[in-house]
Write an enzyme that holds these catalytic residues in place. Structure first.
Site, short mmCIF file in Angstrom:
data_model
loop_
_atom_site.label_atom_id
_atom_site.label_comp_id
_atom_site.label_asym_id
_atom_site.label_seq_id
_atom_site.Cartn_x
_atom_site.Cartn_y
_atom_site.Cartn_z
N GLU A 164 -44.17 18.17 -3.08
CA GLU A 164 -43.79 16.85 -3.60
C GLU A 164 -42.57 16.31 -2.88
OE1 GLU A 164 -41.57 14.07 -6.34
OE2 GLU A 164 -40.95 15.96 -5.41
N ASP A 196 -42.45 22.96 -5.26
CA ASP A 196 -41.52 23.06 -4.14
C ASP A 196 -40.13 22.58 -4.53
OD1 ASP A 196 -42.52 20.36 -4.27
OD2 ASP A 196 -41.72 20.02 -2.26
#
Length: 409
Positions: free
Chosen positions: A177, A82
């Site tokens: 994350e 991400d």
């Protein structure tokens, strides 16, 4: 050393062009379907290069094995898929400035934006490097697609040009994350490594072994709605109460007023209306005990609001995110020592650093899997000036390959 820059460039530009931004408001994990687009691409590429045990878990992590050629402990390598939700990440157009000349870098989609050594001092030591940036209106996503490109390039090298001695390797590419959800409780067992490293750091030679302990807090203020023309004695404005709470926060304990080992309390979101307001905070401190006092302060401020306006309802929810990984790595410093030895073999001067943030390794270490953070070369992350050097990424790739030899020796 092998020149990995062409492969790294190809991978980084392809991965960065995929919008994989995470979304804190989503109840699902992964929090956005776009992350699964990247995940499925990585699964296919790992299959194509001959990795073993390739799978996409139900919690959105891509796992794979690179078999070892020598007995020894299994080493894990991780990077996250991400990108940060703080800035636009839709329509990323990565570009390469070849042989950087030391001057200002301009951006085609925002002519007023300038990247220079005055703005980003690390650029001064990268003259002659190939620099990758976005086009001016988005972040680049080198955080952490540089880490993904590094690990995929290293994996391809290990599988197609086997090293004489190599420890078994487990790869993991995680979602979410950036919003503190990258490590599902099942991941340590599924990864099945003896120790691990995230490739999610900055300058060459940096080994991040200490991080903040981190909590997330949400304060919800429910007021009393009434017609503003007839509100006297009736309305309780939730936004007014939110303003009082914000005014009572200690001004010296915000991110913009702290540095080094100082912790902070950061209000990063305020949404609502006169009827209901929601404030979101991140709480950070290197000392886990001191972190708890920041949460207690928020609860006390909420209680003070209720005391002055009992018609309001105020709730405080505090959610742990991760803890300072130094607490565990001091007990078992072997992953640090191996990384330092591998860095020295490459002619680097390793430096143990504290990070004013956290990584998936923070949570993995807390769960019992030691996991320091290694460099990728990324700089100026989470904004339109984000950049990375392909030569720094190549050094990180060499570090990964040297580590698997180091562990097997």
């Amino acid at each position: 050393m092998t020149d990995f820059t062409a492969e790294l460039e190809d991978r980084l530009l392809r991965y960065c062009a995929i919008d994989s931004q995470s979304d804190e408001d989503s109840p699902t994990s992964p929090s956005t379907p776009e992350q699964l687009v990247l995940a499925r691409l990585l699964v296919q590429e790992l299959h194509d290069m001959g990795a073993a045990d390739v799978r996409l878990t139900e919690y959105g992590v891509v796992l794979a094995t690179i078999p070892g050629t020598a007995p020894g402990p299994t080493i894990g390598f991780l990077a996250h898929m991400d990108t940060a939700p703080q800035f636009n990440a839709t329509g990323v157009k990565p570009r390469v400035i070849r042989g950087y000349n030391g001057g200002p870098i301009t951006f085609p989609d925002d002519p007023a934006l300038v990247l220079s050594p005055e703005v980003s001092p690390a650029l001064a030591s990268h003259i002659g490097h190939d620099i990758v940036t976005a086009s001016g209106t988005t972040l680049l996503g080198a955080d952490d697609k540089s880490g993904i490109a590094i690990l995929m390039t290293a994996a391809r090298r290990m599988l197609t040009e086997p090293l004489a001695r190599r420890a078994p390797v487990r790869l993991a590419f995680t979602p979410d994350e950036e919003i503190g959800r990258g490590v599902d409780p099942r991941l340590p067992a599924d990864l099945a490594a003896d120790f691990a490293y995230t490739f999610d750091g900055g300058a060459p030679g940096e080994i991040e072994w200490e991080c903040f302990s981190a909590d997330n807090a949400q304060i919800t203020i429910t007021g009393v709605s009434a017609h503003p023309g007839y509100a006297k004695g009736r309305m309780v404005n939730a936004l007014t109460l939110a303003g009082k709470l914000i005014a009572a926060l200690p001004a010296a304990q915000t991110p913009e007023q702290t540095e080094g080992r100082e912790g902070f309390l950061h209000l990063y979101s305020l949404e609502g209306s006169a009827a209901r307001a929601e404030l979101r905070f991140i709480l950070r401190d290197f000392d886990t005990a001191a972190l708890a006092t920041r949460g207690e302060m928020l609860r006390a401020l909420a209680a003070a609001i209720v005391a002055t306006e009992p018609r309001a309802a105020v709730t405080v929810q505090i959610r742990p995110e991760y803890r300072n990984m130094r607490e565990k790595l001091e007990q078992d410093p072997r992953p640090l020592e191996r990384a330092e030895s591998a860095a020295r073999r490459l002619g680097l001067s390793p430096r143990r650093l504290s990070i004013r943030g956290g990584t998936d390794g923070s949570r993995l270490t807390e769960l019992g899997l030691p996991c320091p953070n290694l460099f990728t070369g990324m700089q100026e992350i989470h904004g339109p000036l984000e950049w990375v050097s392909l030569q720094d990424m190549a050094l990180a790739t060499e570090l990964c390959l040297t580590l698997v030899q180091e562990v097997a020796d």
